[in-house]
Design a protein around this motif. Structure first.
Motif, PDB file in Angstrom:
ATOM      1  N   MET A   1      -4.215 -15.890  11.652  1.00 57.69           N
ATOM      2  CA  MET A   1      -4.581 -14.972  10.581  1.00 57.69           C
ATOM      3  C   MET A   1      -3.982 -15.403   9.234  1.00 57.69           C
ATOM      4  N   ASN A   2      -2.885 -16.145   9.246  1.00 56.94           N
ATOM      5  CA  ASN A   2      -2.268 -16.613   8.000  1.00 56.94           C
ATOM      6  C   ASN A   2      -2.219 -18.143   7.941  1.00 56.94           C
ATOM      7  N   SER A  67       4.588  -4.598   5.270  1.00 53.60           N
ATOM      8  CA  SER A  67       4.244  -5.885   4.663  1.00 53.60           C
ATOM      9  C   SER A  67       5.460  -6.795   4.488  1.00 53.60           C
ATOM     10  N   SER A 117      -2.957  -7.905  16.192  1.00 56.38           N
ATOM     11  CA  SER A 117      -4.363  -7.965  16.598  1.00 56.38           C
ATOM     12  C   SER A 117      -4.922  -9.375  16.461  1.00 56.38           C
ATOM     13  N   GLY A 168      -2.445  -7.231   2.124  1.00 61.36           N
ATOM     14  CA  GLY A 168      -3.447  -6.635   2.988  1.00 61.36           C
ATOM     15  C   GLY A 168      -3.483  -7.271   4.372  1.00 61.36           C
ATOM     16  N   LEU A 169      -2.751  -8.380   4.552  1.00 61.20           N
ATOM     17  CA  LEU A 169      -2.711  -9.039   5.860  1.00 61.20           C
ATOM     18  C   LEU A 169      -2.143  -8.113   6.933  1.00 61.20           C
ATOM     19  N   ASP A 171      -2.476  -4.922   7.119  1.00 61.66           N
ATOM     20  CA  ASP A 171      -3.532  -3.978   7.504  1.00 61.66           C
ATOM     21  C   ASP A 171      -4.519  -4.613   8.475  1.00 61.66           C
ATOM     22  N   LYS A 172      -4.777  -5.915   8.324  1.00 58.19           N
ATOM     23  CA  LYS A 172      -5.735  -6.618   9.172  1.00 58.19           C
ATOM     24  C   LYS A 172      -5.132  -7.045  10.512  1.00 58.19           C
ATOM     25  N   THR A 173      -3.825  -7.289  10.526  1.00 60.40           N
ATOM     26  CA  THR A 173      -3.187  -7.925  11.675  1.00 60.40           C
ATOM     27  C   THR A 173      -2.328  -6.999  12.515  1.00 60.40           C
TER      28      THR A 173
END
Length: 195
Positions: A1-2, A67, A117, A168-169, A171-173
């Motif tokens: 994801m990153n 975060s 996730s 926002g990472l 929130d996604k992960t």
């Protein structure tokens, strides 16, 4: 994801320096980690951090805590909790020393737990002691000093490299579980152990 944070060599070097405690703005180093290794946190991993409900600047929203790049595995967190039960004391105090978190960063009073996730790249290492003083003839005084070191993670990309604002990472992960005060967490743990 990153993955993008690790693919660009310049960004990678800057993130690595931050994980080792380097502050580009102040051109100084404090805290951070040593003996760092690059790792992959797999999808479905459970991560913990002890965060801050407030700091010198006021209330700290959950989004800021979530975060933060500083996290630990469930195994490391439960080892820390077990140490508190074995030797006595409080999770906040022992956690500060083992993770090298100085008081000026906040009250260190809230347990955050998330499930990932997606896979994340991270640096894994042990905290470097944090000191204060050392000016006007004053000796350096340890604010936080790890005993038996607790491995921790630094996850690049949860905050912006330049502004330090959430990207926002998280929130996604992260799938967050309800945050709870440290005291409530320890009572919950005691009930689980008593079963």
């Amino acid at each position: 994801m990153n993955e993008a944070e690790f693919a660009d060599p310049r960004r990678y070097d800057r993130w690595r320096a931050k994980a080792m405690g380097w502050d580009e703005v102040g051109r100084s180093a404090e805290g951070g980690m040593h003996d760092m290794r690059e790792i992959k946190i797999r999808r479905g991993s459970v991560l913990f951090r002890i965060g801050h409900s407030r700091s010198d600047r006021g209330a700290v929203p959950d989004a800021i805590n979530l975060s933060s790049p500083w996290w630990m595995s469930d195994e490391s967190f439960l080892d820390l909790c077990s140490s508190v039960r074995i030797i006595g004391g409080e999770l906040q105090s022992l956690g500060r020393y083992k993770l090298s978190v100085a008081e000026r960063y906040g009250v260190f009073d809230t347990v955050f737990q998330v499930v990932t996730s997606g896979a994340l790249g991270a640096f894994r290492g042990a905290g470097v002691p944090v000191f204060e003083g050392g000016s006007n003839g004053q000796p350096l005084r340890p604010l936080a000093w790890p005993g038996r070191e607790i491995p921790q993670y630094f996850i690049p990309g949860l905050r912006d490299l330049d502004s330090n604002k959430p990207t926002g990472l998280a929130d996604k992960t992260f799938v967050p579980r309800p945050a709870m005060p440290v005291s409530t967490w320890m009572q919950h743990l005691d009930r689980l152990i008593a079963r």
